[in-house]
Enzyme design. Structure first.
Site, short mmCIF file in Angstrom:
data_model
loop_
_atom_site.label_atom_id
_atom_site.label_comp_id
_atom_site.label_asym_id
_atom_site.label_seq_id
_atom_site.Cartn_x
_atom_site.Cartn_y
_atom_site.Cartn_z
N GLU A 97 -13.24 -10.97 7.95
CA GLU A 97 -12.87 -12.29 7.47
C GLU A 97 -12.58 -13.24 8.64
O GLU A 97 -12.08 -12.82 9.69
CB GLU A 97 -11.63 -12.23 6.58
CG GLU A 97 -11.87 -11.68 5.19
CD GLU A 97 -11.92 -10.15 5.15
OE1 GLU A 97 -12.39 -9.60 4.13
OE2 GLU A 97 -11.50 -9.52 6.14
N ASP A 138 -14.58 1.81 9.35
CA ASP A 138 -14.83 1.29 8.00
C ASP A 138 -14.87 -0.24 7.95
O ASP A 138 -14.67 -0.82 6.90
CB ASP A 138 -13.74 1.81 7.05
CG ASP A 138 -14.11 1.61 5.58
OD1 ASP A 138 -15.27 1.86 5.22
OD2 ASP A 138 -13.23 1.20 4.81
N LYS A 181 0.85 -1.19 0.00
CA LYS A 181 0.00 0.00 0.00
C LYS A 181 0.89 1.24 0.00
O LYS A 181 1.74 1.40 0.87
CB LYS A 181 -0.93 0.00 1.22
CG LYS A 181 -1.95 -1.13 1.17
CD LYS A 181 -3.04 -0.99 2.23
CE LYS A 181 -4.08 -2.10 2.06
NZ LYS A 181 -5.18 -1.99 3.05
N ASP A 237 -6.55 5.15 1.70
CA ASP A 237 -5.91 4.28 2.68
C ASP A 237 -4.62 4.91 3.19
O ASP A 237 -3.93 5.63 2.44
CB ASP A 237 -5.58 2.93 2.05
CG ASP A 237 -6.75 1.95 2.12
OD1 ASP A 237 -7.81 2.33 2.64
OD2 ASP A 237 -6.58 0.81 1.65
#
Length: 409
Positions: A294, A289, A123, A142
């Site tokens: 998962e 957010d 990222k 991000d």
């Protein structure tokens, strides 16, 4: 003394004996659990500083094999990880042998394959450390440094549910371009003297690329979980609608948690307590957010809630988004171990611990001082919220032993 009186007296003495024994055992168990929590805290504090050192104790294994062996249903890495520095050193230095666009999602990222075949998610840096993201708590791009900080906070809280993350500088011209796929190369461009790319994602635009400083780009790399542990995606029960004027049920229904407790996998097992832990974690980092989460596949609620994708965090140190804590203040339960750990971290310990944990990262300083100060302030809010719950319902109801099932809720 008459026989009947003797029987009654013996029955009373037996009840007193049983009650005293149970009471003492419960207190001994609680005391032992608390002492173990305290010992675990001291072990964590002693191993906070992670020096990126290439040496491995397991000379016959690669760092990727070691990290893969760490993963089990309830943790991504173990409590004691002497090889952690070596694995993170490999993540930030191993040669990139392939670069592609990132996996599906809304934000810009790249998928890199490192020497030895290990996948990592890169990222890129989009903001300076002191930049404040205004607007909604989930606004903005991000933040790569947020991923690094969130990983170390996961260590400090003792959750061990976040994949490994470390900062890395990459040369887009010499390290990425020669091994990039055509799909990724097609998103490269030049802005002034800087090399940029915009990738492929829901919000990726050619007009909004991420740009390096010249050719060198700062970013974070997240270790991909082993393929033998496939992930299953779930809608978060306290997720937002992301639609102006449309509230989610939890935002207006005060009894919402009661409904959640009646649905699988929150009606038994550890998942609801994981949701509460995650609310604490997200409130500390300012992450509003987490609309999905998962776990490992086919776990029937037994595996952990994996703390993936924490990059929408540390955007505005002045904003304490209380709604993130809704699972905590609506359900009014929390793990005893989490409660103990939070208490050990008050009085400035959390800020100091996180600063120490991140000090050896290649992109250090990872967070600005206002963000570190905000952590300590938010911790006080969490402690106050739990106290309100215990005042209302009592500690025996609110503080849940980790190994207990939730079928009684």
């Amino acid at each position: 003394m008459k026989l009947k009186q003797r029987v009654v007296l013996l029955a009373i003495l037996l009840v007193i004996f049983i009650f005293t024994k149970v009471f003492l055992i419960d207190n001994l168990d609680t005391s032992a659990a608390n002492r173990e929590d305290q010992r675990a805290f001291h072990r964590m504090m002693a191993s906070l500083r992670v020096e990126l050192d290439p040496r491995l104790d397991h000379t016959l294994q690669s760092p990727w094999e070691i990290a893969a062996q760490w993963v089990v249903p309830r943790e991504v890495y173990p409590e004691e990880t002497p090889e952690l520095g070596a694995v993170m050193h490999a993540m930030t230095t191993k040669k990139i042998i392939k670069a592609d666009v990132g996996y599906k999602g809304t934000q810009l990222k790249a998928l890199l394959i490192l020497e030895g075949g290990q996948k990592v998610v890169f990222k890129p840096k989009r903001y300076a450390r002191d930049y404040v993201v205004e607007g909604e708590p989930y606004a903005g791009y991000d933040r790569h440094n947020a991923e690094v900080a969130a990983f170390h906070l996961d260590r400090i809280l003792g959750f061990r549910r976040a994949p490994l993350v470390v900062g890395r500088f990459v040369n887009l011209r010499t390290e990425i371009r020669p091994v990039a796929t055509e799909q990724l190369l097609g998103t490269f461009l030049t802005a002034g003297n800087n090399t940029c790319f915009y990738g492929k994602c829901y919000y990726c635009r050619e007009t909004e690329p991420a740009c390096a400083d010249g050719d060198v780009m700062e970013g974070s790399v997240t270790l991909w979980l082993p393929d033998v542990w496939p992930l299953q995606k779930h809608r978060h029960p306290w997720g937002r609608t992301y639609r102006e004027g449309k509230l989610a049920r939890w935002e207006y229904d005060e009894s919402y948690c009661d409904a959640v407790k009646k649905t699988s996998p929150y009606d038994s097992g550890p998942r609801l307590l994981d949701i509460i832990d995650t609310a604490v974690f997200d409130y500390l980092i300012g992450n509003a957010d987490r609309h999905h989460y998962e776990s490992f596949q086919d776990d029937e609620g037994a595996s952990m809630l994996i703390l993936l994708d924490n990059a929408k965090s540390f955007g505005n140190p002045a904003l304490d988004e209380r709604s993130i804590l809704a699972p905590l203040y609506q359900c009014c339960i929390i793990r005893v171990s989490t409660w103990n750990r939070l208490n050990y971290l008050k009085n400035g310990v959390l800020k100091s611990a996180l600063k120490t944990a991140m000090s050896h990262d290649p992109i250090s300083p990872v967070l600005s001082d206002p963000h570190l100060d905000a952590l300590d302030q938010r911790l006080l809010s969490i402690l106050a919220t739990v106290k309100q719950c215990t005042d209302q319902f009592g500690p025996d109801v609110v503080l849940v032993e980790d190994r207990m099932t939730l079928s009684h809720l």
